[in-house]
Motif scaffolding. Structure first.
Motif, PDB file in Angstrom:
ATOM      1  N   ILE A   1     -31.483 -33.560  74.210  1.00 44.55           N
ATOM      2  CA  ILE A   1     -32.514 -32.873  73.414  1.00 44.55           C
ATOM      3  C   ILE A   1     -33.868 -32.922  74.116  1.00 44.55           C
ATOM      4  CG2 ILE A   1     -33.797 -32.950  71.245  1.00 44.55           C
ATOM      5  CD1 ILE A   1     -31.214 -33.972  69.915  1.00 44.55           C
ATOM      6  N   SER A   2     -34.250 -34.099  74.626  1.00 40.37           N
ATOM      7  CA  SER A   2     -35.575 -34.231  75.246  1.00 40.37           C
ATOM      8  C   SER A   2     -35.684 -33.418  76.537  1.00 40.37           C
ATOM      9  CB  SER A   2     -35.870 -35.711  75.527  1.00 40.37           C
ATOM     10  OG  SER A   2     -34.895 -36.265  76.381  1.00 40.37           O
TER      11      SER A   2
ATOM     12  N   LEU B   1     -33.927 -30.682  77.408  1.00 32.02           N
ATOM     13  CA  LEU B   1     -33.926 -29.251  77.099  1.00 32.02           C
ATOM     14  C   LEU B   1     -35.252 -28.815  76.488  1.00 32.02           C
ATOM     15  CD1 LEU B   1     -30.296 -28.638  75.748  1.00 32.02           C
ATOM     16  CD2 LEU B   1     -31.237 -28.124  78.013  1.00 32.02           C
ATOM     17  N   THR B   2     -35.896 -29.709  75.726  1.00 30.90           N
ATOM     18  CA  THR B   2     -37.215 -29.393  75.172  1.00 30.90           C
ATOM     19  C   THR B   2     -38.225 -29.147  76.291  1.00 30.90           C
ATOM     20  OG1 THR B   2     -36.794 -30.708  73.170  1.00 30.90           O
ATOM     21  CG2 THR B   2     -39.097 -30.248  73.721  1.00 30.90           C
ATOM     22  N   LEU B   3     -38.226 -30.002  77.301  1.00 29.28           N
ATOM     23  CA  LEU B   3     -39.139 -29.836  78.432  1.00 29.28           C
ATOM     24  C   LEU B   3     -38.817 -28.590  79.241  1.00 29.28           C
ATOM     25  CD1 LEU B   3     -39.222 -33.558  79.575  1.00 29.28           C
ATOM     26  CD2 LEU B   3     -41.216 -32.259  78.810  1.00 29.28           C
TER      27      LEU B   3
ATOM     28  N   HIS C   1     -39.701 -25.002  76.981  1.00 29.61           N
ATOM     29  CA  HIS C   1     -41.051 -24.709  76.487  1.00 29.61           C
ATOM     30  C   HIS C   1     -42.011 -24.627  77.674  1.00 29.61           C
ATOM     31  CE1 HIS C   1     -39.179 -25.927  72.723  1.00 29.61           C
ATOM     32  NE2 HIS C   1     -40.206 -25.397  72.076  1.00 29.61           N
TER      33      HIS C   1
ATOM     34  N   LEU D   1     -45.914 -26.322  76.866  1.00 33.59           N
ATOM     35  CA  LEU D   1     -45.873 -27.498  76.006  1.00 33.59           C
ATOM     36  C   LEU D   1     -47.156 -28.308  76.163  1.00 33.59           C
ATOM     37  CD1 LEU D   1     -43.758 -28.758  74.067  1.00 33.59           C
ATOM     38  CD2 LEU D   1     -43.037 -30.214  75.968  1.00 33.59           C
TER      39      LEU D   1
ATOM     40  N   PHE E   1     -47.100 -33.528  73.556  1.00 35.46           N
ATOM     41  CA  PHE E   1     -45.689 -33.327  73.247  1.00 35.46           C
ATOM     42  C   PHE E   1     -44.822 -33.477  74.503  1.00 35.46           C
ATOM     43  CE2 PHE E   1     -47.916 -30.913  69.892  1.00 35.46           C
ATOM     44  CZ  PHE E   1     -47.418 -31.601  68.796  1.00 35.46           C
TER      45      PHE E   1
ATOM     46  N   ALA F   1     -41.787 -36.095  74.883  1.00 31.36           N
ATOM     47  CA  ALA F   1     -40.439 -35.689  75.298  1.00 31.36           C
ATOM     48  C   ALA F   1     -39.965 -36.514  76.500  1.00 31.36           C
ATOM     49  CB  ALA F   1     -40.425 -34.204  75.650  1.00 31.36           C
TER      50      ALA F   1
ATOM     51  N   GLN G   1     -39.722 -27.749  85.588  1.00 34.39           N
ATOM     52  CA  GLN G   1     -39.128 -27.581  84.265  1.00 34.39           C
ATOM     53  C   GLN G   1     -37.648 -27.209  84.353  1.00 34.39           C
ATOM     54  OE1 GLN G   1     -42.626 -25.022  82.789  1.00 34.39           O
ATOM     55  NE2 GLN G   1     -41.876 -26.005  80.928  1.00 34.39           N
TER      56      GLN G   1
ATOM     57  N   SER H   1     -30.154 -32.631  81.829  1.00 34.85           N
ATOM     58  CA  SER H   1     -29.380 -32.807  80.591  1.00 34.85           C
ATOM     59  C   SER H   1     -27.911 -33.105  80.911  1.00 34.85           C
ATOM     60  CB  SER H   1     -29.482 -31.553  79.716  1.00 34.85           C
ATOM     61  OG  SER H   1     -28.930 -30.415  80.382  1.00 34.85           O
TER      62      SER H   1
END
Length: 521
Positions: free
Chosen positions: A148-149, A151-153, A156, A159, A163, A167, A229, A236
């Protein structure tokens, strides 16, 4: 993480012995060989070891899923993934978030906070099984958090820095949870198979070093091709593999666990840890380990920004940065091999004296590079940087290895994993202090994204600070690395903890060893 480490295997298994302090007698004797280590005639089951035979032996003695877990966590997640993440994170702060090196150094310290609270993860794995399992659920949790962390980075593009920091810290927590959980498995197997303890450390160290070597080798290429990124998205995949460890690991099922007693067990574990920490056998080495790490000021971000600067620095490309760090991993691997084959029999104090002294001297290579002295003797920046990184990592690994062994021998019976996590958190608090103090030093000397005129002074101050811990070396035991350090009353634990152990199906010993990858600067 970060970081157990050694390399290969005993050259002569039958010749190995361990000095043990007997309870109530105060004498030492040779420990009998592990029965699992012998054939039916009393000889060594693996007389002519090779790497393949070594892996086969470990898989036979401790189940293939354990070996898979160690390789996945230490080799793929921490080693391979950690190397790629290091380069990607450096470029992410520099090129995407556009922060100053002093700020990036502080953020680096914040990201390490999940490693400081490792005792929390250790306590949870010790006393709080989930669905009847004490290891597997935490690997699954770690894998999900990492996926999750990352893929968030990756997904986005704009960002906010806060945040982004959250992450990346969550990703660090993912690795820390997996680390303390695999440490528990290493601990239990180290105690059940004491003559294979060093081999398990070797497996951990070898996996980590090879993983980091491969990771750094392609890190620059990945950052150049995908951007920092995009690389986070690739990261992941190691998290998904950690999740798979939770699905296949051989883990004893505990039916009808009394969850109402969790608080009582937490209290018992905390009381035992506090009692152990009050012993001079424990707190004295802890003080040295903290000071040794805290005073080795971390100015990595200042060096990284200088590496890539087009005016003041050598303007290394992303690919070059990755290759330089890959050669540093070769140095780290050589350090593991030297320790396993030559240095592991030396007394703690003697080995730590020379490694601490050489750490300070090796830092002078940075000073020569920043002052461009290498160009005056005809050595190109790239070649000299490779030498600098390799030598520094080799010496750093040799210094880190006995600290890990020393920490593992300070753990009382019954809460080995939790207490080892506590010792590692003390070490990581030292690294946090080092990182924040290094960031403050860069700020005071006005080292910025484009100004490096005082970077040499930061390096010189760091090198001087590195040798100061030598005055506290008397706090470290003078004994050799095969001796038992704790007195019998601490080593054997108390009756309450033994009762707690019986409540969970006679699992006599819980956890041990962790590998926090050493921060080079």
């Amino acid at each position: 993480m970060v970081s157990p480490l050694s390399s290969q295997v005993y050259d002569d298994a039958e010749g190995m012995e361990e000095n043990i302090r007997l309870a109530g007698e105060g004498v030492k004797q040779k420990e009998a060989p592990d029965e699992d280590f012998q054939d039916s005639n009393g000889g060594c089951r693996y007389p002519n070891w090779s790497p393949l035979r070594w892996f086969r032996m470990l898989a036979e003695e401790m189940h293939w899923s354990f070996v898979f877990g160690v390789i996945t966590v230490y080799g793929i997640s921490q080693g391979f993934g950690g190397a790629i993440a290091k380069v990607a994170t450096d470029y992410y702060w520099k090129d995407v978030q556009m922060v100053q090196p002093s700020a990036a150094q502080v953020y680096h310290g914040i990201i390490s906070i999940p490693w400081i609270v490792k005792p929390l993860w250790g306590l949870l794995t010790d006393v709080l099984p989930i669905a009847g399992y004490r290891r597997r659920p935490y690997f699954i949790l770690s894998g999900l958090l990492g996926i999750i962390s990352m893929l968030t980075l990756a997904l986005h593009s704009k960002l906010h820095v806060v945040f982004a920091l959250l992450a990346i810290t969550a990703g660090s927590a993912s690795v820390a949870i997996a680390d303390v959980t695999i440490d528990a498995c290493v601990a239990q197997n180290s105690i059940n198979h004491p003559f294979l303890a060093s081999d398990m450390q070797s497996l951990c160290g070898l996996s980590s070093s090879i993983g980091r070597l491969l990771g750094y080798s392609i890190s620059g290429l990945l950052v150049h091709a995908l951007g920092s990124q995009g690389v986070f998205g690739v990261l992941s995949i190691p998290s998904a593999l950690v999740l798979s460890v939770g699905m296949v690991l051989k883990d004893m099922h505990i039916p009808n666990f009394a969850y109402g007693q969790v608080f009582e067990k937490l209290q018992q574990a905390s009381q035992t840890m506090w009692t152990t920490l009050q012993s001079p056998y424990v707190w004295r080495p802890c003080v040295y380990m903290y000071v040794s790490l805290a005073l080795s000021l971390n100015i990595h971000e200042g060096m990284f920004y200088w590496y890539t600067d087009k005016k003041s620095g050598p303007s290394f490309s992303q690919e070059t940065i990755g290759f330089i760090f890959s050669f540093a991993s070769v140095g780290s691997l050589l350090g593991v091999l030297l320790y396993q084959n030559i240095l592991k029999e030396y007394p703690f104090r003697q080995l730590l004296f020379w490694s601490q002294l050489l750490t300070g001297l090796a830092g002078m290579l940075d000073l020569a590079l920043v002052l461009r002295l290498n160009l005056k003797i005809g050595l190109p920046d790239y070649f000299f940087a490779v030498i600098d990184e390799s030598v520094s990592h080799l010496i750093g690994r040799i210094k880190w290895m006995p600290l890990l062994v020393l920490s593992s021998k300070l753990c009382p019976s019954g809460i080995e994993g939790t207490f080892f996590a506590l010792l590692m958190s003390i070490d990581n608090f030292g690294l946090l202090t080092s990182s924040w103090a290094g960031g403050l030093l860069l700020h005071l000397l006005k080292v910025t994204r484009t100004e490096f005129s005082n970077l040499w002074a930061a390096i010189l101050i760091r090198n001087i600070m590195r040798v100061i811990p030598l005055v506290l070396l008397f706090l470290v035991p003078i004994s050799d690395q095969n001796s038992t350090l704790l007195p019998a009353d601490l080593l054997n634990g108390n009756d309450n903890m033994e009762a707690h152990e019986r409540d969970i199906d006679d699992i006599k010993n819980i956890e041990l060893v962790s590998l926090v990858d050493q921060i080079r600067y």
